[in-house]
Design a protein around this motif. Structure first.
Motif, PDB file in Angstrom:
ATOM      1  N   GLN A  43      28.207  23.084  38.733  1.00 22.55           N
ATOM      2  CA  GLN A  43      28.202  24.246  39.790  1.00 22.55           C
ATOM      3  C   GLN A  43      28.064  23.967  41.348  1.00 22.55           C
ATOM      4  OE1 GLN A  43      25.900  27.610  38.957  1.00 22.55           O
ATOM      5  NE2 GLN A  43      27.309  29.090  39.034  1.00 22.55           N
ATOM      6  N   VAL A  44      29.101  24.882  42.000  1.00 16.30           N
ATOM      7  CA  VAL A  44      29.072  24.532  43.475  1.00 16.30           C
ATOM      8  C   VAL A  44      29.131  25.174  43.866  1.00 16.30           C
ATOM      9  CG1 VAL A  44      30.905  24.564  44.988  1.00 16.30           C
ATOM     10  CG2 VAL A  44      31.822  23.025  42.952  1.00 16.30           C
ATOM     11  N   VAL A  47      29.177  25.959  50.690  1.00 20.50           N
ATOM     12  CA  VAL A  47      30.082  24.871  52.180  1.00 20.50           C
ATOM     13  C   VAL A  47      28.854  25.250  52.940  1.00 20.50           C
ATOM     14  CG1 VAL A  47      31.476  24.094  53.145  1.00 20.50           C
ATOM     15  CG2 VAL A  47      32.043  24.703  51.105  1.00 20.50           C
ATOM     16  N   CYS A 110      22.104  30.884  47.177  1.00 21.05           N
ATOM     17  CA  CYS A 110      22.765  32.252  48.342  1.00 21.05           C
ATOM     18  C   CYS A 110      22.088  33.125  49.086  1.00 21.05           C
ATOM     19  CB  CYS A 110      24.012  32.804  47.627  1.00 21.05           C
ATOM     20  SG  CYS A 110      25.111  33.877  48.211  1.00 21.05           S
ATOM     21  N   CYS A 117      26.706  30.652  46.183  1.00 15.09           N
ATOM     22  CA  CYS A 117      27.932  31.068  46.789  1.00 15.09           C
ATOM     23  C   CYS A 117      29.024  31.852  46.576  1.00 15.09           C
ATOM     24  CB  CYS A 117      28.091  30.599  48.840  1.00 15.09           C
ATOM     25  SG  CYS A 117      26.267  30.709  49.307  1.00 15.09           S
ATOM     26  N   PHE A 118      29.559  31.073  45.939  1.00 12.13           N
ATOM     27  CA  PHE A 118      31.066  31.351  45.350  1.00 12.13           C
ATOM     28  C   PHE A 118      31.315  32.516  44.387  1.00 12.13           C
ATOM     29  CE2 PHE A 118      30.735  27.404  47.564  1.00 12.13           C
ATOM     30  CZ  PHE A 118      32.203  27.794  48.337  1.00 12.13           C
ATOM     31  N   PHE A 119      30.369  33.860  44.684  1.00  8.67           N
ATOM     32  CA  PHE A 119      30.378  35.038  42.912  1.00  8.67           C
ATOM     33  C   PHE A 119      31.473  35.578  43.024  1.00  8.67           C
ATOM     34  CE2 PHE A 119      27.821  36.005  46.585  1.00  8.67           C
ATOM     35  CZ  PHE A 119      27.884  37.635  46.470  1.00  8.67           C
ATOM     36  N   ARG A 120      32.180  36.416  43.755  1.00  8.39           N
ATOM     37  CA  ARG A 120      33.253  36.865  44.174  1.00  8.39           C
ATOM     38  C   ARG A 120      34.637  36.018  43.849  1.00  8.39           C
ATOM     39  NH1 ARG A 120      33.154  39.832  49.050  1.00  8.39           N
ATOM     40  NH2 ARG A 120      32.985  37.501  50.694  1.00  8.39           N
ATOM     41  N   PRO A 121      34.843  36.571  43.000  1.00  8.67           N
ATOM     42  CA  PRO A 121      36.723  36.196  42.624  1.00  8.67           C
ATOM     43  C   PRO A 121      37.242  36.773  43.742  1.00  8.67           C
ATOM     44  CG  PRO A 121      36.261  37.614  40.084  1.00  8.67           C
ATOM     45  CD  PRO A 121      34.609  37.429  41.586  1.00  8.67           C
ATOM     46  N   LEU A 122      38.497  35.833  43.598  1.00  7.78           N
ATOM     47  CA  LEU A 122      39.798  36.804  45.444  1.00  7.78           C
ATOM     48  C   LEU A 122      40.861  37.361  44.418  1.00  7.78           C
ATOM     49  CD1 LEU A 122      40.063  36.323  47.665  1.00  7.78           C
ATOM     50  CD2 LEU A 122      42.055  34.691  47.247  1.00  7.78           C
ATOM     51  N   ALA A 123      40.233  38.464  44.739  1.00 12.78           N
ATOM     52  CA  ALA A 123      41.913  38.685  44.262  1.00 12.78           C
ATOM     53  C   ALA A 123      43.325  39.165  44.459  1.00 12.78           C
ATOM     54  CB  ALA A 123      41.681  41.137  44.673  1.00 12.78           C
ATOM     55  N   ASP A 124      44.262  39.044  44.150  1.00 11.56           N
ATOM     56  CA  ASP A 124      45.387  38.478  44.300  1.00 11.56           C
ATOM     57  C   ASP A 124      46.048  39.745  45.850  1.00 11.56           C
ATOM     58  OD1 ASP A 124      46.061  37.485  42.144  1.00 11.56           O
ATOM     59  OD2 ASP A 124      47.266  39.114  40.737  1.00 11.56           O
ATOM     60  N   GLN A 125      46.733  38.914  46.056  1.00  7.65           N
ATOM     61  CA  GLN A 125      47.455  38.643  47.582  1.00  7.65           C
ATOM     62  C   GLN A 125      47.962  40.664  47.705  1.00  7.65           C
ATOM     63  OE1 GLN A 125      51.034  36.380  45.895  1.00  7.65           O
ATOM     64  NE2 GLN A 125      51.715  37.102  48.326  1.00  7.65           N
ATOM     65  N   PRO A 126      47.237  40.691  49.318  1.00  8.78           N
ATOM     66  CA  PRO A 126      47.956  42.067  49.566  1.00  8.78           C
ATOM     67  C   PRO A 126      49.488  41.936  49.222  1.00  8.78           C
ATOM     68  CG  PRO A 126      48.120  40.841  51.512  1.00  8.78           C
ATOM     69  CD  PRO A 126      47.249  39.673  50.280  1.00  8.78           C
ATOM     70  N   LEU A 131      51.459  42.598  55.122  1.00  8.08           N
ATOM     71  CA  LEU A 131      51.061  40.762  55.819  1.00  8.08           C
ATOM     72  C   LEU A 131      52.473  40.429  56.736  1.00  8.08           C
ATOM     73  CD1 LEU A 131      50.890  38.079  53.130  1.00  8.08           C
ATOM     74  CD2 LEU A 131      49.271  38.394  54.805  1.00  8.08           C
TER      75      LEU A 131
ATOM     76  N   PRO B   4      28.916  33.389  37.232  1.00  6.57           N
ATOM     77  CA  PRO B   4      29.375  34.342  38.831  1.00  6.57           C
ATOM     78  C   PRO B   4      28.452  35.101  39.553  1.00  6.57           C
ATOM     79  CG  PRO B   4      30.292  34.969  36.992  1.00  6.57           C
ATOM     80  CD  PRO B   4      29.468  34.568  36.631  1.00  6.57           C
ATOM     81  N   ALA B  19      36.778  39.895  45.944  1.00  7.79           N
ATOM     82  CA  ALA B  19      36.927  39.471  47.442  1.00  7.79           C
ATOM     83  C   ALA B  19      38.223  39.672  47.378  1.00  7.79           C
ATOM     84  CB  ALA B  19      36.803  38.184  48.202  1.00  7.79           C
ATOM     85  N   TRP B  21      41.632  39.236  50.387  1.00  5.07           N
ATOM     86  CA  TRP B  21      42.422  38.737  51.616  1.00  5.07           C
ATOM     87  C   TRP B  21      41.328  39.546  53.066  1.00  5.07           C
ATOM     88  CZ3 TRP B  21      47.080  36.262  52.197  1.00  5.07           C
ATOM     89  CH2 TRP B  21      47.320  35.288  51.362  1.00  5.07           C
ATOM     90  N   GLN B  59      48.578  31.990  45.034  1.00  2.00           N
ATOM     91  CA  GLN B  59      48.792  32.767  44.243  1.00  2.00           C
ATOM     92  C   GLN B  59      49.772  32.995  43.511  1.00  2.00           C
ATOM     93  OE1 GLN B  59      46.476  35.368  46.322  1.00  2.00           O
ATOM     94  NE2 GLN B  59      44.504  35.296  45.264  1.00  2.00           N
ATOM     95  N   ILE B  90      40.238  31.682  41.762  1.00  2.00           N
ATOM     96  CA  ILE B  90      39.895  31.308  43.108  1.00  2.00           C
ATOM     97  C   ILE B  90      39.139  32.092  43.195  1.00  2.00           C
ATOM     98  CG2 ILE B  90      40.385  30.798  44.988  1.00  2.00           C
ATOM     99  CD1 ILE B  90      43.593  31.314  44.493  1.00  2.00           C
TER     100      ILE B  90
END
Lengths: 134, 134
Positions: A43-44, A47, A110, A117-126, A131, B4, B19, B21, B59, B90
């Protein structure tokens, strides 16, 4: 890593291509990013950044030390929480500007208490329009 | 990641703390470091940098894109080598300044042909006197 390098496996252990400190490329602030990975689970965990002193202390003590960019000070991971990280291996990447530090952690990485520390999946782009690229 | 987040496991899948953007903290150059990990083996493959456009393309296409700091251009990993990386997840870290990108790679991550860019163990610190800290 089970497969550190194809080349490293050809010869004897003496022939492993080590990176030296002279191969390291520190950034304009004298820092290098260090990816910390749990040596047992893969597991990472986090950083963080090291300066030369943090890396020296990490190698000397066998526990991770970093440079805190926000606090502007050396930081012995786990010094207050007890969640130290025992180093089992340090790898440099091909161009020497990143380190991979494999550890056996004494507790969560964490500050939130999460294992990683990487426990939140990143949501898709806005949505389009939020942008400012055009 | 099997674990996670502790919090994310308490509720239904809808309650996973994503998370967005807006949570991301780009550096002074508009970049964020991305750790790329093989989703199947857990091996850390490389660390590269993304700007907003690289992350958006990653993405959108489901394949890793980065910002090459040395060439000053967007870079679709594998565009020439064929060694693309299909993104499976991600993650943003706790303070939003680093990404973990889990991938299924179509070939070696490293331009040297090594599976991972982290194929060189770092040798111990140089002997006393070769550092200029005092």
């Amino acid at each position: 890593m089970d497969e550190p390098a194809t080349d490293a496996k050809r010869g004897t252990t003496e022939m492993v291509d080590h990176a030296t400190w002279a191969d390291l490329r520190w950034d304009e602030h004298g820092l290098i990013p260090a990816v910390v990975q749990d040596a047992r689970t893969g597991q990472v965990l986090m950083v963080a950044w090291m300066n030369a002193e943090a890396l020296r202390l990490t190698q000397e003590t066998g526990e991770t030390h970093f440079w805190s960019r926000s606090r502007g000070e050396l930081w012995h991971k786990g010094a207050t929480s007890g969640h130290t990280q025992r180093v089992t291996a340090i790898w440099a990447d091909c161009d020497g500007d990143t380190l991979l530090v494999q550890v056996e952690p004494a507790g969560p990485a964490c500050h939130t208490g999460a294992v990683t520390c990487f426990f939140r999946p990143l949501a898709d782009q806005p949505e389009e329009g939020s942008l400012s690229d055009e």
